[in-house]
Structure formats: structure tokens, C-alpha cells
Write a protein that holds these residues in place. Structure first.
Motif, PDB file in Angstrom:
ATOM      1  N   GLU A  35       0.856  -1.191   0.000  1.00 19.28           N
ATOM      2  CA  GLU A  35       0.000   0.000   0.000  1.00 19.28           C
ATOM      3  C   GLU A  35       0.888   1.236   0.000  1.00 19.28           C
ATOM      4  O   GLU A  35       1.705   1.445   0.909  1.00 19.28           O
ATOM      5  CB  GLU A  35      -0.933   0.066   1.216  1.00 19.28           C
ATOM      6  CG  GLU A  35      -1.765   1.369   1.144  1.00 19.28           C
ATOM      7  CD  GLU A  35      -2.878   1.506   2.166  1.00 19.28           C
ATOM      8  OE1 GLU A  35      -3.122   0.574   2.937  1.00 19.28           O
ATOM      9  OE2 GLU A  35      -3.513   2.592   2.161  1.00 19.28           O
ATOM     10  N   GLY A  37       1.143   5.118   0.581  1.00 21.65           N
ATOM     11  CA  GLY A  37       0.363   6.088   1.361  1.00 21.65           C
ATOM     12  C   GLY A  37      -0.541   5.366   2.339  1.00 21.65           C
ATOM     13  O   GLY A  37      -1.744   5.623   2.411  1.00 21.65           O
ATOM     14  N   GLY A  39      -0.884   5.495   5.515  1.00 18.55           N
ATOM     15  CA  GLY A  39      -1.433   6.229   6.656  1.00 18.55           C
ATOM     16  C   GLY A  39      -1.294   5.443   7.942  1.00 18.55           C
ATOM     17  O   GLY A  39      -0.233   4.882   8.249  1.00 18.55           O
ATOM     18  N   ASP A  57       4.715   5.444   3.666  1.00 18.26           N
ATOM     19  CA  ASP A  57       4.035   6.726   3.857  1.00 18.26           C
ATOM     20  C   ASP A  57       5.075   7.811   4.115  1.00 18.26           C
ATOM     21  O   ASP A  57       6.173   7.557   4.619  1.00 18.26           O
ATOM     22  CB  ASP A  57       3.054   6.658   5.032  1.00 18.26           C
ATOM     23  CG  ASP A  57       1.967   7.723   4.925  1.00 18.26           C
ATOM     24  OD1 ASP A  57       0.826   7.381   4.527  1.00 18.26           O
ATOM     25  OD2 ASP A  57       2.247   8.903   5.231  1.00 18.26           O
ATOM     26  N   LEU A  58       4.661   9.031   3.771  1.00 17.87           N
ATOM     27  CA  LEU A  58       5.523  10.204   3.924  1.00 17.87           C
ATOM     28  C   LEU A  58       5.525  10.727   5.357  1.00 17.87           C
ATOM     29  O   LEU A  58       6.428  11.465   5.757  1.00 17.87           O
ATOM     30  CB  LEU A  58       4.965  11.293   2.997  1.00 17.87           C
ATOM     31  CG  LEU A  58       5.829  12.429   2.492  1.00 17.87           C
ATOM     32  CD1 LEU A  58       7.091  11.916   1.848  1.00 17.87           C
ATOM     33  CD2 LEU A  58       5.023  13.263   1.484  1.00 17.87           C
ATOM     34  N   ASN A  79       8.538   8.256  -0.137  1.00 17.49           N
ATOM     35  CA  ASN A  79       7.710   9.105  -0.986  1.00 17.49           C
ATOM     36  C   ASN A  79       7.192   8.296  -2.174  1.00 17.49           C
ATOM     37  O   ASN A  79       7.964   7.588  -2.836  1.00 17.49           O
ATOM     38  CB  ASN A  79       8.549  10.284  -1.491  1.00 17.49           C
ATOM     39  CG  ASN A  79       7.692  11.391  -2.055  1.00 17.49           C
ATOM     40  OD1 ASN A  79       6.655  11.142  -2.682  1.00 17.49           O
ATOM     41  ND2 ASN A  79       8.105  12.621  -1.826  1.00 17.49           N
ATOM     42  N   ALA A  80       5.887   8.453  -2.434  1.00 13.79           N
ATOM     43  CA  ALA A  80       5.266   7.758  -3.566  1.00 13.79           C
ATOM     44  C   ALA A  80       5.938   8.120  -4.891  1.00 13.79           C
ATOM     45  O   ALA A  80       5.870   7.358  -5.852  1.00 13.79           O
ATOM     46  CB  ALA A  80       3.786   8.121  -3.626  1.00 13.79           C
ATOM     47  N   HIS A  96      -5.275   4.271  -1.584  1.00 12.64           N
ATOM     48  CA  HIS A  96      -6.641   4.552  -1.098  1.00 12.64           C
ATOM     49  C   HIS A  96      -6.634   5.987  -0.575  1.00 12.64           C
ATOM     50  O   HIS A  96      -5.932   6.282   0.392  1.00 12.64           O
ATOM     51  CB  HIS A  96      -6.937   3.542   0.025  1.00 12.64           C
ATOM     52  CG  HIS A  96      -8.335   3.553   0.557  1.00 12.64           C
ATOM     53  ND1 HIS A  96      -8.698   4.228   1.702  1.00 12.64           N
ATOM     54  CD2 HIS A  96      -9.458   2.951   0.122  1.00 12.64           C
ATOM     55  CE1 HIS A  96      -9.980   4.028   1.948  1.00 12.64           C
ATOM     56  NE2 HIS A  96     -10.475   3.262   1.001  1.00 12.64           N
ATOM     57  N   PHE A  97      -7.364   6.876  -1.244  1.00  5.94           N
ATOM     58  CA  PHE A  97      -7.359   8.301  -0.890  1.00  5.94           C
ATOM     59  C   PHE A  97      -5.933   8.850  -0.811  1.00  5.94           C
ATOM     60  O   PHE A  97      -5.558   9.527   0.149  1.00  5.94           O
ATOM     61  CB  PHE A  97      -8.083   8.545   0.446  1.00  5.94           C
ATOM     62  CG  PHE A  97      -9.579   8.428   0.365  1.00  5.94           C
ATOM     63  CD1 PHE A  97     -10.325   9.433  -0.232  1.00  5.94           C
ATOM     64  CD2 PHE A  97     -10.246   7.318   0.858  1.00  5.94           C
ATOM     65  CE1 PHE A  97     -11.714   9.336  -0.326  1.00  5.94           C
ATOM     66  CE2 PHE A  97     -11.635   7.212   0.770  1.00  5.94           C
ATOM     67  CZ  PHE A  97     -12.362   8.215   0.183  1.00  5.94           C
TER      68      PHE A  97
END
Ligand SMILES: C[S@@+](CC[C@H](N)C(=O)[O-])C[C@H]1O[C@@H](n2cnc3c(N)ncnc32)[C@H](O)[C@@H]1O
Length: 242
Positions: A35, A37, A39, A57-58, A79-80, A96-97
Motif C-alpha cells: 500500500e 500512502g 497512513g 508513507d511520507l 515518498n510515492a 486509497h485516498f
């Protein structure tokens, strides 16, 4: 704002879609699943697979919470736009979002494609388009405008959802299905309404006077009590193959 509570609420909006698409993508037998990002782990923690779970995730604070909620996942601060993984190393890569928050969503999708095995799956479950938001009654249209402004101020692209399929295409991801999520019932219970308003109050604080926010909240409550409230944000998904 308790972000895990908020993300958990948002996760309910895509529960059926995720069950449907993850089954099609073969989640149960996938060897490596990522996944981007992730969160606080609202999605990652519920995944059932015989393989290994990864999350990136960042935000270090979100990752720290994710470690609690999804302890089995291998988590990375990153970072994505530049994923720290080898080419073609995952069976399933999803978000997702996320993409509305990323400065260059096309680059993020190119990275997601790069790290996905040939024939593996890339899924974007939920990207809203606030520019086509519907608010009724009329007095609540301003609330939608404030929320769009707030997202922009926070660095998001509030209308990215409408560009999701085109971005998949530009990234060279072969689209299997795309569309809008059905039945996103925001604020369907008093608890959800409270969470939604906690987000609104936090988002608008600083650029909308408190009394105007509270006036809008009362209008919303009254419209709901009369059964006249309509709130619809078209939210897009897409999935395809590398
Ligand atoms: C709305 S939250 C969604 C979290 C999780 N996917 C979920 O649905 O519960 C968006 C997340 O994306 C992360 N994010 C934003 N830009 C990012 C980037 N360029 N690279 C990695 N993560 C990013 C944020 O830190 C945040 O945790």
C-alpha cells in the motif's frame, strides 16, 4: 483530530469495492502486496493474504500508528514519487485516498507500475472529485466551496478523481475497470456526522470565522432533521495491470 478514526470511517465507504477487487486481483495468494500512502493502517490491517504486506508513507507519525494497527506489515518512511523498491517486485500495489494529495500523481502511478510484476495489479480505490460535489439545500453549497478551498490550501488537488482513469492511461497501466464508488453514504449515523464535522471544523479553522462554521453546522443539522440534506462527492476507482 483523530486521524485513525477518520481513515477507518473512510475505509467503510470502499469496503465492498475492496472485497470485490482484491478477490479479482488474487490477494489471498499474492506473495507481496504494497500500500502506497498507507497512513495509520486503516486498510492494511484488514488484509488477509498468505504473502507479505508492505506499507509506505511520507508521514512518520502516521507510520508509527500503522505499526500498532498492522504490526505484521513491513513499513517504510518514503515518498510515492520515488518508491524504494526494485522493479517488478510486487504482485499487487494499491492506494486509497492518496493521489489527490500527491504533487505529481502521474509520477506516483509510474512508480507503482514500475514496482509491479508484469501482469500484476495496480489499484486506486478512492479518489474524490470535489469540483462536482452536490450539496443541498442551497444554503449548504458554500460549505462545499469552503472544503474545496481548504483542500487546495492543504496542497491537495480536490478534483483529481475526475482525472484518475486518464492518469492510468498516461502511466501505461492497462485499465480493467474504472468508475465511481456506489453508495458512499457519508454521515449516515450520528457518530459519522460527528466525525465528518470534526474534520470540517479542523479543515476550515483559520480561514473561515468560527461563527460561520457553526452557523453552517446548525443548517446541516436542521436539513438532516427535515430529511432534505444531500451530499454527494463523486469518488472514482480504477484498477489495471502492469
Ligand atoms: C488520506 S490519507 C489515507 C491513508 C490510507 N491510505 C487510508 O486510506 O487510510 C493519505 C496518506 O497519504 C500520505 N501521503 C501523502 N503524500 C504522500 C507521498 N508523496 N508519498 C507517500 N505518502 C504520501 C499521507 O501522509 C497520508 O498518510
Amino acid at each position: 483530530m483523530d486521524w485513525h478514526t477518520r481513515y477507518t470511517q473512510q475505509a467503510t465507504w470502499t469496503r465492498d469495492l475492496r472485497a470485490y477487487l482484491f478477490e479479482k486481483a488474487g490477494l489471498a495468494n499474492a506473495r507481496r502486496v504494497l500500500e502506497v500512502g498507507c497512513g495509520t493502517g486503516a486498510i492494511l490491517r484488514g488484509l488477509v493474504t498468505s504473502g507479505s504486506l508492505y506499507g509506505l508513507d511520507l508521514n512518520p507519525a502516521a507510520l508509527a500508528e500503522c505499526r500498532v494497527h498492522a504490526p505484521e506489515a513491513a513499513l517504510v518512511h518514503g515518498n510515492a514519487l520515488s518508491l524504494p523498491y526494485s522493479n517488478k517486485s510486487f504482485d499487487i500495489v494499491y492506494c486509497h485516498f492518496l493521489l489527490l494529495w500527491v504533487r505529481d500523481p502521474l509520477q506516483a502511478l509510474l512508480e507503482m507500475k514500475r514496482v509491479t510484476k508484469s501482469g500484476g495489479y495496480i489499484l486506486a480505490f478512492a479518489e474524490p472529485d470535489y469540483s462536482n460535489r452536490i450539496d443541498k439545500p442551497e444554503e449548504l453549497v458554500q460549505l462545499g466551496k469552503w472544503q474545496v478551498e481548504s483542500l487546495k490550501r492543504q496542497g491537495a488537488n480536490p478534483s483529481f478523481g475526475g482525472r484518475l482513469a486518464e492518469s492510468f492511461f498516461q502511466a501505461g497501466i492497462k485499465i480493467n475497470e474504472t468508475g465511481t464508488i456506489q453508495g458512499v453514504e457519508k454521515e449516515s449515523s450520528p457518530e459519522e456526522w460527528e466525525i465528518e464535522w470534526a474534520v470540517i471544523e479542523s479543515d476550515l479553522a483559520g480561514f473561515v470565522p468560527v461563527e460561520d462554521i457553526q452557523r453552517m453546522k446548525r443548517s446541516d443539522q436542521r436539513a438532516r432533521a427535515r430529511g432534505e440534506r444531500v451530499l454527494h462527492v463523486p469518488t472514482f476507482f480504477a484498477w489495471g495491470q502492469a
